[in-house]
Design an enzyme around this catalytic site. Structure first.
Site, PDB file in Angstrom:
ATOM      1  N   GLU A 132     -67.059 -48.726-138.904  1.00  0.00           N
ATOM      2  CA  GLU A 132     -67.267 -48.849-137.814  1.00  0.00           C
ATOM      3  C   GLU A 132     -69.010 -48.503-137.590  1.00  0.00           C
ATOM      4  OE1 GLU A 132     -64.954 -46.764-134.643  1.00  0.00           O
ATOM      5  OE2 GLU A 132     -63.015 -48.530-135.911  1.00  0.00           O
ATOM      6  N   HIS A 159     -62.789 -50.505-130.661  1.00  0.00           N
ATOM      7  CA  HIS A 159     -62.756 -49.455-130.647  1.00  0.00           C
ATOM      8  C   HIS A 159     -62.261 -48.457-129.355  1.00  0.00           C
ATOM      9  CE1 HIS A 159     -61.917 -44.593-132.779  1.00  0.00           C
ATOM     10  NE2 HIS A 159     -61.921 -45.561-131.670  1.00  0.00           N
TER      11      HIS A 159
END
Length: 483
Positions: A326, A361
């Site tokens: 990420e 997220h």
């Protein structure tokens, strides 16, 4: 019915949500930012807590060998957590972003308390450089961004927030189930691009469908209740037997769940056992035209296998909130040139698929969840710094003693973190032999043990000698004395 009323309390909120003395909150502070919602307590709780406080006020302890507690909070920790730490008189520095390893090593040298979220990586190399660090607060559920073993070996306790964002993740999952069943994100994107595409083929009600929950913990069990309220049948799989909420039913194997569920949603921790737990074999066992939702950890799903299952129409849709890799900050970073995992590039493949909800997220990214996390973690940090309490720590034995009071003026609290080897307790008690040990507790976890003792008849000039004598023991990892 009597109208509810606000309780203005000067007591600390513990990790369990109960009240204990020693930490003041601003009047009217609420975990919710709603203009109409605030904390309420049942009648009688105020007078009860005031009576307890009047019996014996908790003594405010000061750490020996630490002139000023320095706190570094990264990744935009919620203001509620910042205020709790500032009210203790700590020196609090905040940053909106995470730091790379080299920057962090330079920044953390004289920091006693660090608060992070999911992007900051506290590696063994970083922890080795953090000579003053005594505690880490992870303002999130996961702790995989911290080398927990290295932290314990340096006598650094780690706390997280395992409960506070459960509802937010459960609600996001419910929203994704409805959006996938109705292809809402595709229709919205088409209309944004000027295309009117009114269709019903492949769009379903969720009522009467079967939801399979993998991992029936705090999130999974809340999700179970919400789904049943919408008319779904719920089955769940967990590695341990768990009592069902409502009329949900536990199945014996993951394969059984995959073969029976219309929607499969994942809520498991990141462990070696859960790495790629949903891969080609598992997709093959799922029902044709079913849906997958992953709001747990990015390592749980084999992304290339997911792409294949979507392209072959084995899956009718999916929602992904977490990824094998990420970005460390917001921006134009979700692309193959900046993000790759062990199996190579996958972002472009994901972005090309229909009825695939991609979110950055944000499972716990609500105002309510972040505020609650701020309170939960900051309160744990304060209790550790001021009292040495390790209840809720993820890498240390859980040790706690009742607080010292103002009626015990010549007492000190000794905290000795040490290697878990024979003979340590005898040597510690020899050091403390000139003082009365009022209460003592010790426990171990793997190679690390944690001892806490309250001793009486301690004069301030004696504290330095006590500290040095404990520091000189060969088993010592870290010594703290609170007085």
């Amino acid at each position: 019915m009597a109208q509810p009323y606000d309780i203005v309390s000067s007591h600390k909120v513990s990790r369990s949500g109960s009240f204990a003395a020693n930490l003041s909150f601003n009047q009217g502070m609420s975990l919710s930012t709603s203009p109409v919602l605030s904390f309420h307590s049942p009648p009688g709780s105020q007078s009860q807590s005031q009576s307890l406080a009047n019996l014996a006020r908790t003594k405010s302890l000061k750490p020996f060998q630490t002139a000023d507690i320095k706190v570094l909070l990264l990744e935009n920790v919620n203001q509620t957590g910042i205020e709790i730490l500032e009210e203790q008189g700590y020196q609090v520095e905040t940053m909106k972003s995470s730091l790379g390893e080299d920057e962090l090593i330079e920044k953390i040298k004289d920091v006693h308390v660090i608060g992070i979220r999911s992007k900051t990586q506290l590696t063994a190399r970083v922890l080795e450089a953090a000579k003053s660090l005594i505690v880490i607060g992870c303002f999130c559920i996961g702790t995989n961004q911290v080398d927990l073993q290295a932290a314990a070996q340096h006598g650094v306790a780690v706390f997280n927030s395992p409960f506070s964002n459960s509802r937010s993740v459960a609600e996001l999952t419910i929203a994704e189930i409805v959006c996938l069943a109705r292809q809402l994100t595709d229709r919205s994107a088409e209309l944004h691009n000027g295309t009117w595409n009114k269709v019903s083929a492949g769009c379903w009600e969720v009522r009467g469908k079967t939801l399979g929950i993998v991992g029936y913990g705090h999130i999974g069990s809340q999700l179970s209740v919400l789904a049943e309220g919408m008319g779904m049948s719920v089955i769940y799989y967990d590695v341990i037997p768990l009592m069902a909420m409502g009329i949900a039913r536990q199945v014996k194997t993951l394969d059984e769940l995959l073969s029976r569920a219309d929607f499969v949603t994942l809520h498991v921790p990141e462990l070696p056992e859960t790495k790629n737990m949903i891969g080609p074999d598992q997709f093959a066992k799922m029902r044709d035209g079913s849906y997958l939702i992953n709001n747990s950890r990015g390592s749980v799903v084999d992304i290339p296998a997911l792409v294949d299952a979507m392209r072959t129409q084995k899956l009718a849709g999916a929602a992904i909130d977490v990824y094998p890799a990420e970005p460390k900050g917001n921006g134009d970073y979700f692309n193959d040139s900046s993000l790759q995992s062990g199996k190579g590039a996958w972002t472009d493949d994901l972005r090309s698929l229909k009825n695939l909800i991609l979110t950055p997220h944000i499972g716990g990214s609500t105002e309510e969840a972040q505020s609650a996390i701020g309170v939960e973690v900051s309160t744990a940090l304060v209790k550790y710094v001021n009292e040495g309490t390790t209840v809720g720590a993820v890498n240390m034995p859980e040790v706690s003693l009742r607080g010292l009071t103002d009626q015990e003026p010549d007492h000190a609290r000794v905290i000795f973190i040490h290697k878990n080897v024979p003979g340590v307790l005898r040597k510690v008690n020899e050091v403390l032999s000139n003082h009365n040990v009022d209460k003592q507790m010790t426990d171990s976890r793997g190679e690390v043990a944690y001892l806490m003792a309250d001793i009486s008849n301690v004069r301030q000039p004696e504290i330095k000698d006590l500290w040095q004598n404990l520091e000189d023991l060969s088993s010592r990892i870290r010594t703290r004395i609170l007085y």
